[in-house]
Design an enzyme around this catalytic site. Structure first.
Site, PDB file in Angstrom:
ATOM      1  N   GLU A   1      61.525  96.956 -10.514  1.00 18.62           N
ATOM      2  CA  GLU A   1      61.225  98.114 -11.361  1.00 18.62           C
ATOM      3  C   GLU A   1      61.137  97.627 -12.793  1.00 18.62           C
ATOM      4  O   GLU A   1      61.871  96.718 -13.189  1.00 18.62           O
ATOM      5  CB  GLU A   1      62.328  99.172 -11.237  1.00 18.62           C
TER       6      GLU A   1
ATOM      7  N   CYS B   1      62.961 104.916 -10.556  1.00 21.15           N
ATOM      8  CA  CYS B   1      62.696 106.195 -11.228  1.00 21.15           C
ATOM      9  C   CYS B   1      61.401 106.206 -12.016  1.00 21.15           C
ATOM     10  O   CYS B   1      60.880 107.286 -12.304  1.00 21.15           O
ATOM     11  CB  CYS B   1      63.859 106.547 -12.147  1.00 21.15           C
TER      12      CYS B   1
ATOM     13  N   ASN C   1      60.294 108.334  -4.578  1.00 20.37           N
ATOM     14  CA  ASN C   1      61.362 107.339  -4.779  1.00 20.37           C
ATOM     15  C   ASN C   1      62.685 107.899  -4.290  1.00 20.37           C
ATOM     16  O   ASN C   1      62.952 107.930  -3.101  1.00 20.37           O
ATOM     17  CB  ASN C   1      61.416 106.921  -6.251  1.00 20.37           C
ATOM     18  N   GLU C   2      63.463 108.382  -5.206  1.00 23.90           N
ATOM     19  CA  GLU C   2      64.826 108.814  -4.854  1.00 23.90           C
ATOM     20  C   GLU C   2      64.867 110.331  -4.930  1.00 23.90           C
ATOM     21  O   GLU C   2      65.454 110.899  -5.840  1.00 23.90           O
ATOM     22  CB  GLU C   2      65.775 108.185  -5.874  1.00 23.90           C
TER      23      GLU C   2
HETATM   24  O1  AHR Z   1      67.912 100.826  -9.912  1.00 26.15           O
HETATM   25  C1  AHR Z   1      68.038 101.698 -10.983  1.00 26.15           C
HETATM   26  C2  AHR Z   1      67.737 103.132 -10.600  1.00 26.15           C
HETATM   27  O2  AHR Z   1      68.677 103.614  -9.701  1.00 26.15           O
HETATM   28  C3  AHR Z   1      66.430 103.361  -9.899  1.00 26.15           C
HETATM   29  O3  AHR Z   1      65.375 103.471 -10.779  1.00 26.15           O
HETATM   30  C4  AHR Z   1      66.649 104.652  -9.199  1.00 26.15           C
HETATM   31  O4  AHR Z   1      65.858 104.772  -8.035  1.00 26.15           O
HETATM   32  C5  AHR Z   1      68.131 104.674  -8.937  1.00 26.15           C
HETATM   33  O5  AHR Z   1      68.692 105.857  -9.346  1.00 26.15           O
END
Ligand code: AHR
Length: 654
Positions: free
Chosen positions: A50, A241, A372-373
């Site tokens: 990322e 994120c 993603n999350e």
């Molecule tokens: O790895 C850091 C962050 O942690 C990532 O961007 C996110 O997916 C998670 O909350």
């Protein structure tokens, strides 16, 4: 399998007793070669990339000039006037091109004044390296001015210098080369006019000669080498994120990241202002590292590409903005187009685009992450729509769905059963927790239902203080706990098909999140103890799971030992974590082993101090130590250091 295994334990045990009479030892590690288990996927251990902590611009990418196109919202971010007789201004009057509407106007009323760029927390200059400077310049006032281009220290001492003469009044690109004779981790690039005059500038660039060439043109060699040394099974990108953005308008859109690097439009990095305690107002995404480069990097690493796409949801820790369900089509189309871009023939529009960018062969994309999350019913509704289209149009692509940000909260409990009902293929679990969690969860997957979705432990890292706390350290204690957890993942490689530590990179002077797997500054890089754990698991994967017990027990963690075993080509690969601080001898029993080779190869990662860390000054304080010793018998003793991870490659066949 279980009854056969019990029978085997009985036989193995009786043979071992004979040995034990002469050589009393600690616990026995019983490996069963008689019954090879499921295959271990090549994707078991991969990397999560990322653009956080200056992982892309200022990190993996070698371009040393920040805000080189003057397109940052504050057009002079990263630039500082030099001398007193200078007026610096970002203008739109005479753009270099449509995609680069802003440029710098430098009006010098005194000789030797100008402007300097600070780089990404400084510019790393290495003795013996040449730095290639280029910039588009014009001198609207005429007079054919001369510009001095120098690398200098913060207090203005010149390290190396070159001259660009006779700057014309129309836009032209000028180049020069700067040989460095000294190391300086925090240099600046200084541009001054020899005489009073006016010069406009755009797309200023400084690249070290040592930068990679070929497909990975512009990548930082030492950082790429760190990735190569991991032998990752997959590369997840671009996050994290930043896939989601704080608002939907700020989400990551892969189509905007293709084409000429000079023409890619800028986007704020979501980590710019995420943490008030680690503000990074100068953090933007130039997309110098775009989707095409991610695919090339995957290919060069021999890793399966795993792109993650926005599913119509902005980050739920921020606005949580939703694309209405009846407006999801463009998001789904992005996914279809991406598959075509990666795999389509050149008779398709996106396949042709890939070919035109220089890659005629398909990238052979097999996995795609939807969101993603994310969590909640809003996610399920959106995932379902993606899955409905993609499963019909591209049944060959395995979709990765989200189980939210935690491995066990109500969001997780809500999502898992519903994703199972939706027949999700691979579910992405995330876990940032204290080291104890990783020990306690070394058996986490033993009881998972095998008939449903597979698991991707897509983000995890042991946190020495607390989740994303700035005081977190990359200690050996954290890495050892991750190693114990990874033995559990490997034992369950029929279910857990992918795993990745997160985040991957951290700039020592520019991070927002810690811990990270690899730390670097402008000149150096080092792997954390966690890096070497990942490396040992990534490079010693094996082909199929072998049953393994500790003193006859299936419980991973029995007697503070965590183990996994795999059948490799003509060898057994055994991983043992001794979570006890004391050294001990274990008895290794390879039941059913034949045709023994002569020597066992061992890689051991150990440190007596659980707080030990690596650093630029001591990059290998916690690093694997290789050794070899003779193999005479399938039942043998082996000494383990206290607090250690040992990988044994034992030549033998079932
Ligand atoms: O790895 C850091 C962050 O942690 C990532 O961007 C996110 O997916 C998670 O909350």
């Amino acid at each position: 399998m279980r009854s056969l295994f019990l029978a085997w334990i009985a036989i193995a045990g009786s043979t071992a007793v004979g040995l034990a009479q002469t050589a009393p030892a600690g616990p026995a590690i019983n490996v069963n070669l008689t019954e090879p288990g499921p295959m271990i996927p090549s994707t078991l251990v991969g990397v999560f990339f990322e653009d956080i902590n200056f992982g892309a611009d200022g990190g993996l990418m070698d371009e040393r000039i920040k805000n080189r196109s003057f397109e940052f919202p504050n057009g002079l971010t990263g630039w500082h006037p030099v001398g007193t007789g200078v007026k610096t201004e970002v203008i739109r009057a005479t753009p270099l091109g449509e995609r680069n509407p802003h440029s710098l106007r430098l009006e010098c009323t005194q000789a030797d004044s100008g402007i300097a760029n600070e780089g990404f927390r400084g510019i790393g200059v290495r003795s013996g390296t040449r730095y290639q400077f280029s910039a588009w310049l014009r001198a609207p006032g005429g007079g054919r001015p001369t510009m001095r281009v120098a690398l200098c220290t913060l207090d203005g001492q010149t390290l190396t210098e070159a001259r660009i003469t006779r700057i014309r009044n129309d836009w032209r690109r000028y180049d020069c080369s700067l040989p460095a004779l000294a190391d300086e981790p925090k240099a600046r690039l200084r541009l001054t006019l020899e005489q009073p005059g006016i010069v406009e500038a755009d797309l200023v660039s400084l690249m070290p000669d040592e930068s990679l060439k070929g497909p990975l043109r512009g990548f930082r060699r030492d950082l790429v080498n760190m990735l190569r040394d991991l032998k990752p099974g997959f590369l997840r990108f671009p996050g994290g994120c930043i896939v989601e953005g704080r608002r939907l308008a700020l989400r990551y859109q892969w189509k905007n990241t293709l084409g000429d690097r000079d023409d890619r439009s800028l986007l704020i990095n979501r980590w710019n202002d995420e943490f008030k305690h680690r503000p990074a107002p100068d953090y933007f995404q130039t997309f110098n590292l775009g989707f095409y480069e991610y695919f090339l990097l995957s290919e060069e690493l021999g890793a399966e590409p795993l792109p993650i796409l926005n599913c119509g949801m902005a980050c739920q820790f921020n606005s949580g903005e939703l694309a209405p369900l009846d407006e999801l089509d463009p998001y789904i189309q992005d996914a279809l187009d991406l598959i075509e871009f990666a795999n389509g023939s050149d008779s398709t529009p996106w396949g042709r685009r890939r070919r035109d960018l220089g890659h005629a062969a398909p990238f052979n994309l097999k996995f795609l992450g939807i969101g993603n999350e994310q969590w909640g019913p809003q996610y399920l509704e959106r995932y379902e729509r993606f899955a409905k289209v993609l499963s019909v149009r591209h049944p060959e692509i395995r979709l990765v769905s989200s189980a939210g940000p935690s491995p066990s909260d109500e969001r997780f409990e809500f999502l898992w059963p519903r994703l199972r009902e939706l027949k999700a293929d691979i579910i992405d679990e995330h876990c940032y927790a204290g080291p104890e969690w990783f020990y306690q969860n070394a058996g986490r997957y033993d009881g998972y239902d095998r008939s449903g979705p597979k698991v991707f432990m897509g983000e995890y890292a042991a946190q020495s203080v607390g989740v994303a706390k700035p005081e977190n350290r990359n200690t050996w204690g954290c890495a050892l706990a991750e190693a114990a957890f990874l033995t559990g993942i490997e034992r369950n490689a029929d279910l857990v098909v992918m795993s990745s530590y997160a985040p991957l990179f951290g700039h020592l002077d520019g991070w927002q999140w810690t811990p990270n797997l690899i730390w670097f500054d402008n000149l150096g890089v080092f792997g954390t103890p966690s890096y070497y754990v990942q490396q040992l698991f990534g490079r010693n994967r094996g082909e199929s799971i072998l049953g393994v017990k500790i003193d006859g027990s299936d419980r991973n963690g029995e007697k503070r030992l965590y183990v996994s075993a795999a059948q490799g080509r003509g060898e057994v690969i055994l991983k043992i974590v001794n979570a006890s601080p004391t050294a001990r001898t274990v008895r290794i029993e390879l039941a059913g082993a034949r045709r023994l080779g002569e020597r066992i190869r061992s890689s051991a990662l150990a440190h007596a101090d659980l707080n030990a860390e690596n650093s630029l000054a001591q990059p290998l304080r916690v690093a694997p130590v290789e050794s070899e010793f003779p193999l005479a018998d399938p039942f043998f003793e082996h000494s383990l250091a206290g607090s250690s991870l040992t990988v044994l490659r034992i030549p033998c066949r079932p």
